[in-house]
Write an enzyme that holds these catalytic residues in place. Structure first.
Site, mmCIF file in Angstrom:
data_model
loop_
_atom_site.group_PDB
_atom_site.id
_atom_site.type_symbol
_atom_site.label_atom_id
_atom_site.label_comp_id
_atom_site.label_asym_id
_atom_site.label_seq_id
_atom_site.Cartn_x
_atom_site.Cartn_y
_atom_site.Cartn_z
ATOM 1 N N CYS A 2 0.841 -1.191 0.000
ATOM 2 C CA CYS A 2 0.000 0.000 0.000
ATOM 3 C C CYS A 2 0.882 1.249 0.000
ATOM 4 O O CYS A 2 1.965 1.263 0.553
ATOM 5 C CB CYS A 2 -0.964 0.046 1.171
ATOM 6 S SG CYS A 2 -2.138 -1.300 1.255
ATOM 7 N N ARG A 27 5.567 -0.250 -4.506
ATOM 8 C CA ARG A 27 5.153 -0.906 -3.273
ATOM 9 C C ARG A 27 4.135 -2.024 -3.529
ATOM 10 O O ARG A 27 3.858 -2.830 -2.650
ATOM 11 C CB ARG A 27 4.564 0.123 -2.296
ATOM 12 C CG ARG A 27 5.560 1.171 -1.838
ATOM 13 C CD ARG A 27 4.925 2.172 -0.891
ATOM 14 N NE ARG A 27 4.532 1.546 0.359
ATOM 15 C CZ ARG A 27 5.340 1.364 1.397
ATOM 16 N NH1 ARG A 27 6.604 1.733 1.322
ATOM 17 N NH2 ARG A 27 4.906 0.807 2.507
ATOM 18 N N TRP A 76 -3.018 -2.644 -1.735
ATOM 19 C CA TRP A 76 -2.591 -4.033 -1.925
ATOM 20 C C TRP A 76 -3.524 -4.863 -1.061
ATOM 21 O O TRP A 76 -3.477 -4.796 0.153
ATOM 22 C CB TRP A 76 -1.133 -4.184 -1.495
ATOM 23 C CG TRP A 76 -0.460 -5.440 -1.955
ATOM 24 C CD1 TRP A 76 0.211 -5.636 -3.116
ATOM 25 C CD2 TRP A 76 -0.362 -6.678 -1.230
ATOM 26 N NE1 TRP A 76 0.725 -6.907 -3.174
ATOM 27 C CE2 TRP A 76 0.386 -7.580 -2.033
ATOM 28 C CE3 TRP A 76 -0.826 -7.134 0.005
ATOM 29 C CZ2 TRP A 76 0.670 -8.884 -1.638
ATOM 30 C CZ3 TRP A 76 -0.546 -8.436 0.389
ATOM 31 C CH2 TRP A 76 0.194 -9.294 -0.421
ATOM 32 N N ASN A 112 -2.669 1.944 5.589
ATOM 33 C CA ASN A 112 -1.711 0.895 5.221
ATOM 34 C C ASN A 112 -1.502 0.029 6.457
ATOM 35 O O ASN A 112 -1.171 0.536 7.521
ATOM 36 C CB ASN A 112 -0.384 1.525 4.770
ATOM 37 C CG ASN A 112 0.688 0.487 4.508
ATOM 38 O OD1 ASN A 112 0.391 -0.686 4.308
ATOM 39 N ND2 ASN A 112 1.937 0.921 4.510
ATOM 40 N N GLY A 113 -1.687 -1.277 6.310
ATOM 41 C CA GLY A 113 -1.505 -2.171 7.452
ATOM 42 C C GLY A 113 -2.641 -3.166 7.553
ATOM 43 O O GLY A 113 -3.420 -3.353 6.615
ATOM 44 N N GLU A 495 19.629 -16.671 -3.904
ATOM 45 C CA GLU A 495 19.263 -15.351 -4.418
ATOM 46 C C GLU A 495 18.985 -15.401 -5.914
ATOM 47 O O GLU A 495 18.053 -14.757 -6.405
ATOM 48 C CB GLU A 495 20.369 -14.340 -4.105
ATOM 49 C CG GLU A 495 20.112 -12.930 -4.613
ATOM 50 C CD GLU A 495 18.881 -12.269 -4.014
ATOM 51 O OE1 GLU A 495 18.501 -11.190 -4.497
ATOM 52 O OE2 GLU A 495 18.293 -12.824 -3.054
ATOM 53 N N LYS A 499 15.406 -14.269 -7.664
ATOM 54 C CA LYS A 499 15.301 -13.274 -8.735
ATOM 55 C C LYS A 499 14.531 -13.855 -9.924
ATOM 56 O O LYS A 499 13.720 -13.181 -10.556
ATOM 57 C CB LYS A 499 16.694 -12.830 -9.186
ATOM 58 C CG LYS A 499 17.380 -11.895 -8.229
ATOM 59 C CD LYS A 499 16.662 -10.563 -8.156
ATOM 60 C CE LYS A 499 16.760 -9.930 -6.796
ATOM 61 N NZ LYS A 499 16.113 -10.592 -5.700
ATOM 62 N N GLU A 502 10.586 -14.424 -8.973
ATOM 63 C CA GLU A 502 9.729 -13.290 -8.618
ATOM 64 C C GLU A 502 9.438 -12.372 -9.799
ATOM 65 O O GLU A 502 8.398 -11.711 -9.809
ATOM 66 C CB GLU A 502 10.333 -12.499 -7.448
ATOM 67 C CG GLU A 502 11.648 -11.807 -7.696
ATOM 68 C CD GLU A 502 12.183 -11.127 -6.443
ATOM 69 O OE1 GLU A 502 11.405 -10.884 -5.494
ATOM 70 O OE2 GLU A 502 13.390 -10.837 -6.399
ATOM 71 N N HIS A 518 19.120 -36.660 -3.312
ATOM 72 C CA HIS A 518 18.177 -37.052 -2.264
ATOM 73 C C HIS A 518 16.760 -36.601 -2.608
ATOM 74 O O HIS A 518 16.034 -36.091 -1.751
ATOM 75 C CB HIS A 518 18.635 -36.479 -0.918
ATOM 76 C CG HIS A 518 19.955 -37.003 -0.468
ATOM 77 N ND1 HIS A 518 20.103 -38.235 0.134
ATOM 78 C CD2 HIS A 518 21.202 -36.482 -0.574
ATOM 79 C CE1 HIS A 518 21.378 -38.443 0.403
ATOM 80 N NE2 HIS A 518 22.071 -37.390 -0.026
ATOM 81 N N LYS A 617 7.188 -4.070 -2.556
ATOM 82 C CA LYS A 617 8.581 -3.769 -2.233
ATOM 83 C C LYS A 617 8.847 -3.881 -0.748
ATOM 84 O O LYS A 617 9.821 -4.486 -0.316
ATOM 85 C CB LYS A 617 8.920 -2.359 -2.724
ATOM 86 C CG LYS A 617 10.355 -1.921 -2.442
ATOM 87 C CD LYS A 617 11.333 -2.733 -3.242
ATOM 88 C CE LYS A 617 12.764 -2.250 -3.053
ATOM 89 N NZ LYS A 617 13.734 -3.129 -3.726
#
Length: 622
Positions: A2, A27, A76, A112-113, A495, A499, A502, A518, A617
């Site tokens: 948000c 965001r 969001w 926001n929250g 990492e 990348k 996402e 395994h 973000k």
């Protein structure tokens, strides 16, 4: 998650609000809205779903909304599906529509929250004849403010503080009251919010880029505090309604740093900014070619007293911690544990009192990391924050702070902040090892000399991006990609895999190479892409053998190694080389081709690189 903006002053508010929301698109959001007052008791509320351009078109780029005081929001979704009705702003009146249009509600707000006890509060308000048009927790909190405002005949500050006492969860709230035209009231608990003031104008936002064009003077509203904004002035209050003082902070980076600067995407720009981010972070702690952590409050006496290190983080910052674990244990020879913040906060801790808990976060507002920090402080152990945003909540609450100097990072997928965090942890590891007597002054000087070469070597890696672009186009339609490595290479694989998944939406996983047998190797079939990271000399041959096992089952192999290891070409199908640097630090170079690979895969598929679906973000809710 948000984005909130607010403005009150002499100029038309809506264009300023829209521009601010545009700066906060990174965001993550699914809908957007504005509420603007023109000095009367009426507010004009406009909402739209989808991309922010829809709100631009609906308001003629803001020109159709008169008024010099307003609030805006990009949502969001948490409670309630993405829709125009659930979009913010929300109003306190008992509307039958979506809460938009011309309204005379006593309170209009954005949030926001997450309000954890919203169902309980909603039931209370229903008993007092309130009705609800949306499925959001935000409408509940706006109407709760309205309830206290009317019941006790209180002013806005008192109504908001009473609401804050009743609400459980996290929030950044921006509210307008019809009886106070030209003013905006804000409240905060755990979710980020900054306030900017200049001559005759005041701004609020979830992050600095939204208002940097207009002012560099910002205030960071504290936890459980209220702010009252009028044109050119802000007053802060605590939960008791008493006025409190805050010192302003001057933002030092340029507004241009938050622009694309000629690059097609922010992510590509930020990949290319990594040499500067790493150099600046290193130089911030170098004094006469020695690492000096006194600026972070870490004296040699304090470092010598550390018995163990616990690193807590989320996402890419957790991957930094994974890499740091190998380096710290090897150089400083003390036990290190790395844990996801979302797990750390919900388990019993058996920490030695001399443990140092390091919390890594780009934004300094990550909800789980902040909760983990508070948990560590409650236990009584020392905390160190490694953050990129000056004045952020984690920075303010930690015992010590190591600021990375990556500058603003706009793309959702982190690149330069990750690399700056790695450099910060290298510096910490070297100083800790030296103070503990595990490396000599001469050895430390040699390591530092190697660190100083990294920015230029990163630039050399970036010069090879066309080969990676070609390879990405070749495999852009892959369904599954596996990243494998051992030791520090495994941490880098994590990492690289993140990348990839996402921003390209390709299923990818990272595995310790020795674990392939395994279970995972059963997933390998013809033309499955397997990327082997081979930068650690003592583990090189073993990882090559694991790659060969995958090739025998039909996999297409990409190898990533340092110059000189040319025999990998006997096994793999495509090789990427990076310059040599000490094996402890080569992850800084190896990660760049993996960032570029994910980026170019996404571009080849025509995806929204900077704003991937379902992601935000800064994750400021649990």
């Amino acid at each position: 998650m948000c984005g909130i903006v607010g403005y009150t002053g002499d100029h038309q508010a809506a264009p300023i609000l829209l521009e601010g929301l545009q700066k906060l698109e990174y965001r993550g959001y699914d809908s957007a809205g504005l509420a603007v007052r023109d000095g009367t008791r009426l507010a004009e509320v406009v909402k739209s779903t989808g991309k922010l351009r829809n709100l631009f078109e609906k308001t003629d780029h803001g020109n159709s909304l008169a008024g010099t005081c307003g609030i805006g929001h990009t949502r969001w979704a948490t409670h309630g599906e993405p829709s125009q009705t659930n979009a913010h702003p929300h109003v306190s009146g008992n509307c039958t529509g979506s809460g938009s249009g011309t309204v005379e509600s006593d309170v209009v707000g954005v949030h926001n929250g997450i309000i954890e006890n919203f169902a309980e509060l909603k039931a209370k308000l229903l008993r007092h004849d309130y009705t609800f048009y949306s499925d959001t927790d935000t409408e509940v909190v706006v109407k709760l403010v309205d309830y206290y405002y009317k019941k006790y005949k209180l002013g806005p500050v008192d109504a908001i503080t009473r609401t804050m006492v009743r609400v459980r969860g996290s929030y950044a709230l921006a509210l307008m009251f019809k009886d106070f035209p030209g003013e905006i009231f804000a409240a905060r608990k755990d979710s980020p919010m900054i306030i900017g003031v200049t001559d005759g104008e005041s701004y609020l936002a979830s992050d600095v880029p939204a208002i940097l064009k207009y002012t560099r003077t910002v205030y960071y509203i504290g936890n459980l505090e209220v702010a009252r904004l009028s044109p050119g002035q802000v007053v802060f209050y605590d939960l008791n309604g008493d006025v409190i003082e805050h010192e302003p902070t001057e933002i030092t980076w340029d507004a241009e740093a938050a622009e694309k600067g000629g690059y097609e995407h922010f992510m590509l720009k930020e990949i290319h900014e990594q040499p500067a981010a790493v150099r600046d972070t290193l130089n911030s702690v170098l004094k006469d070619d020695r690492i000096d952590l006194s600026g972070a409050g870490l004296s040699d006496e304090l470092l010598a007293d550390i018995s163990a290190v616990q690193i807590v983080a989320c996402g890419s910052a957790w991957h930094v911690g994974m890499a740091a674990q190998y380096i710290l244990e090897d150089l400083a020879e003390l036990p290190v544990r790395v844990e996801l913040a979302s797990e750390f906060r919900y388990r019993k801790h058996l920490l030695d009192p001399k443990t140092l808990v390091i919390v890594i976060s780009q934004s300094g507002e990550t909800a789980d990391s902040l909760a983990a920090l508070r948990e560590a402080k409650a236990i009584g152990v020392r905390t160190l924050a490694v953050v990129n945003v000056v004045g952020s909540t984690i920075a303010r609450e930690a015992d010590n702070v190591f600021y990375t100097l990556a500058g603003p990072e706009i793309a959702v997928a982190t690149t330069k902040a990750y690399s700056a965090q790695l450099m910060a942890m290298y510096c910490f590891a070297l100083r800790l090892a030296l103070v503990r007597g595990k490396i000599t002054e001469e050895a430390c000087a040699a390591y530092i000399a190697d660190l100083k070469t990294i920015p230029d070597k990163m630039t050399r890696v970036l010069e090879d991006k066309e080969r990676i672009q070609w390879f990405a186009a070749k495999f852009s339609m892959a369904r599954d990609i596996f990243f494998i490595g051992r030791g520090l290479d495994y941490a880098i694989s994590l990492e690289g895999s993140l990348k990839m998944k996402e921003i390209s939406y390709i299923h990818s996983e990272a595995y310790a190479a020795g674990e392939m047998k395994h279970g995972t190797i059963s997933l390998v079939e013809n033309n499955t892409l397997v990327i082997g990271i081979l930068t650690q000399g003592n583990l090189y041959e073993k990882t090559v053998s694991n790659m060969a096992e995958c090739k025998a089952r039909g996999a297409y192999l990409m190898g990533l190694t340092s110059y000189g290891n040319y025999n990998v070409e006997d096994t793999d199908d495509f090789t990427v080389y990076v310059p040599k640097v000490d094996s402890h630090f080569i992850g800084s170079l190896a990660v760049i081709p993996l960032q570029l690979l994910g980026y170019y895969m996404s571009v080849a598929k025509g995806l929204d690189v900077d704003k991937p679906r379902n992601l935000a973000k800064s994750v400021t809710v649990e």
